[in-house]
Write an enzyme that holds these catalytic residues in place. Structure first.
Site, PDB file in Angstrom:
ATOM      1  N   TRP A 130      29.133  78.898  10.873  1.00 50.77           N
ATOM      2  CA  TRP A 130      28.167  78.173  11.703  1.00 50.77           C
ATOM      3  C   TRP A 130      27.492  79.155  12.649  1.00 50.77           C
ATOM      4  O   TRP A 130      28.179  79.968  13.303  1.00 50.77           O
ATOM      5  CB  TRP A 130      28.922  77.082  12.481  1.00 50.77           C
ATOM      6  CG  TRP A 130      28.090  76.260  13.401  1.00 50.77           C
ATOM      7  CD1 TRP A 130      26.851  75.736  13.144  1.00 50.77           C
ATOM      8  CD2 TRP A 130      28.433  75.855  14.724  1.00 50.77           C
ATOM      9  NE1 TRP A 130      26.414  75.023  14.231  1.00 50.77           N
ATOM     10  CE2 TRP A 130      27.354  75.077  15.214  1.00 50.77           C
ATOM     11  CE3 TRP A 130      29.536  76.060  15.546  1.00 50.77           C
ATOM     12  CZ2 TRP A 130      27.358  74.524  16.481  1.00 50.77           C
ATOM     13  CZ3 TRP A 130      29.550  75.512  16.808  1.00 50.77           C
ATOM     14  CH2 TRP A 130      28.465  74.750  17.268  1.00 50.77           C
ATOM     15  N   ASP A 211      38.589  75.177  13.526  1.00 49.74           N
ATOM     16  CA  ASP A 211      37.489  74.385  14.069  1.00 49.74           C
ATOM     17  C   ASP A 211      37.321  73.153  13.191  1.00 49.74           C
ATOM     18  O   ASP A 211      36.977  73.272  12.010  1.00 49.74           O
ATOM     19  CB  ASP A 211      36.208  75.244  14.048  1.00 49.74           C
ATOM     20  CG  ASP A 211      34.992  74.469  14.554  1.00 49.74           C
ATOM     21  OD1 ASP A 211      35.156  73.365  15.089  1.00 49.74           O
ATOM     22  OD2 ASP A 211      33.866  75.007  14.416  1.00 49.74           O
ATOM     23  N   LYS A 246      30.445  64.029  15.428  1.00 50.09           N
ATOM     24  CA  LYS A 246      29.995  63.550  14.114  1.00 50.09           C
ATOM     25  C   LYS A 246      30.783  62.317  13.678  1.00 50.09           C
ATOM     26  O   LYS A 246      30.197  61.345  13.216  1.00 50.09           O
ATOM     27  CB  LYS A 246      30.167  64.645  13.065  1.00 50.09           C
ATOM     28  CG  LYS A 246      29.948  66.049  13.570  1.00 50.09           C
ATOM     29  CD  LYS A 246      28.496  66.432  13.588  1.00 50.09           C
ATOM     30  CE  LYS A 246      28.345  67.768  14.298  1.00 50.09           C
ATOM     31  NZ  LYS A 246      27.125  68.462  14.026  1.00 50.09           N
TER      32      LYS A 246
HETATM   33  C1  LMR Z   1      24.854  71.767  13.114  1.00 52.82           C
HETATM   34  O1  LMR Z   1      25.488  72.691  12.630  1.00 52.82           O
HETATM   35  O2  LMR Z   1      23.714  71.455  12.733  1.00 52.82           O
HETATM   36  C2  LMR Z   1      25.454  70.950  14.221  1.00 52.82           C
HETATM   37  O3  LMR Z   1      26.762  71.348  14.439  1.00 52.82           O
HETATM   38  C3  LMR Z   1      24.645  70.896  15.439  1.00 52.82           C
HETATM   39  C4  LMR Z   1      24.647  72.168  16.215  1.00 52.82           C
HETATM   40  O4  LMR Z   1      24.953  72.124  17.404  1.00 52.82           O
HETATM   41  O5  LMR Z   1      24.328  73.240  15.671  1.00 52.82           O
END
Ligand code: LMR
Length: 401
Positions: A130, A211, A246
């Site tokens: 991420w 996570d 979520k």
């Molecule tokens: C995402 O990955 O789109 C979500 O977790 C929102 C974010 O805060 O990035």
């Protein structure tokens, strides 16, 4: 003071959301930020959330400060949801933690505690991971390094490469894992792989940092955390960051928690004191509302059942859209087999198209996805699937609309 402050580029995910909102086209399609949308393209307030909020309004008697660790009942109920109430780590009293402002707050407090415990620890993150993991965790001062994870050829986890790399991670380093619904690829470890990884953790001595932001969005609330429950029953130490954004659909309320598994209760208390000190230094205490709603749902049998029911509907809709997209992309001119979209889990999949195709989709067709080609499958609806598929077919064929 501010003369030399540079203008920073927008956030890769939330910046895209702003661009989407500013796009005047009415037929635009948002596959960017990881937010659930229903068949009508709306992000609804879940039924149980609405009910818990109404009850809260009627029964709340004060807005005084909470403790630094937030609501103890929330933390207890979150841990029971994450680990199962009978988990050995809970039974042994080895887990402590704090309610946080969302999963981001959880990840940051987790990182702050790791840095306090071991400033030289490196945090190994999957390639890719991420986008916000890097600034969130790196912002605490910890060094981040990558381990191989996603195989663009098989569109799944390159487990051999991952295990070979992690076998060389020294004791004292930290390995960040996605509990389920890997963000951004949707490629998850299966339970057998979690078991192998747990054995590796035990033999090398690195600390897992898990996570989990999507519990319940892959196969089920219990099923999605089977791997992490196994790992946390076996390892001496672990950090678990959780988000309620979520699975409760309360994105803007910022509710989450970070929980630390320590060798014994005395070490657990010491770690908790550091988590609380870190929270006090940054924001003092978490916002109460979202966590009170979650606690109200988890603590009431009827509300909990209704929440589980609606979460099941969310999951079924996402999986139906996976099926639909894979079916509608069959026979594309590029000859790409998009069957992997069916196998991947949670909100996200990597389409694996080119950056030029991503740009063309956005500019010409109003289809928004991350530059990495991550799509939010929950942004697909029965209404937008035809224009979406047509746009994808067009860019895959390299033809103009
Ligand atoms: C995402 O990955 O789109 C979500 O977790 C929102 C974010 O805060 O990035």
């Amino acid at each position: 003071m501010f003369d030399d402050v540079p203008l920073l580029p927008p956030d890769p995910i939330l910046g895209l959301l702003s661009r989407f909102r500013a796009d005047p086209r009415t037929d635009k399609i948002d596959l960017g930020v990881g937010v659930y949308q229903d068949e009508e393209g709306r992000t609804p307030v879940m039924r149980a959330v609405q009910e818990a909020e109404s009850r809260l309004l009627l029964t709340q008697t004060t807005k005084t400060y909470q403790g630094i660790a937030g609501d103890p009942e929330f933390n207890e109920r979150m841990l029971a949801m994450l680990l199962g109430p009978e988990h050995p780590a809970l039974r042994d009293g080895r887990v402590r933690g704090v309610q946080t402002p969302g999963g981001c707050g959880a990840l940051r407090i987790g990182a702050e505690v790791i840095r306090r415990a071991r400033p030289a620890a490196r945090v190994w993150v999957s390639s890719p991971t991420w986008a916000n993991h890097m600034p969130l965790i790196g912002g605490s001062g910890l060094e981040l390094v990558e381990y191989p994870y996603y195989d663009p050829v098989t569109r799944g986890v390159d487990f051999d490469a991952m295990m070979s790399a992690l076998a060389n991670v020294p004791a004292g380093d930290v390995v960040l894992l996605h509990g389920c619904c890997h963000n951004p690829t949707g490629a998850d470890l299966d339970l057998a792989q979690w078991r192998e990884l747990t054995a590796l953790t035990l033999s090398t001595g690195f600390t897992p940092y898990i996570d989990t932001a999507y519990q319940g969005l892959a196969d089920g609330v219990e099923e999605d955390v089977a791997g992490l429950r196994h790992m946390m029953a076996a390892v001496p130490e672990c950090v678990l960051a959780a988000s309620c954004s979520k699975n409760f659909g309360i994105y803007r309320e910022r509710a989450g928690g970070v929980y630390f598994l320590a060798r014994n209760t005395e070490r657990a208390d010491a770690v908790l004191s550091n988590a609380m000190a870190a929270a006090r230094q940054i924001y003092s205490m978490p916002p109460a509302h979202g966590a009170a709603v979650v606690s109200g749902i988890l603590g009431d049998a009827a509300l909990r059942a209704d929440w589980l029911q609606e979460l099941g509907e969310v999951r079924a809709r996402i999986n139906a859209m996976r099926e639909l997209l894979a079916t509608r992309l069959a026979g594309n001119a590029a000859g790409t087999d998009f069957g992997f979209v069916r196998r991947q889990k949670g909100m996200f999949s990597f389409l694996g198209i080119t950056p030029a195709q991503v740009t063309r989709l956005r500019e010409e067709f109003g289809v928004y996805m991350l530059d990495s080609t991550r799509i939010n499958v929950a942004g697909i609806t029965p209404r937008n699937i035809e224009p979406l598929a047509a746009a994808l077919h067009a860019v895959l064929a390299g033809s103009r609309a």
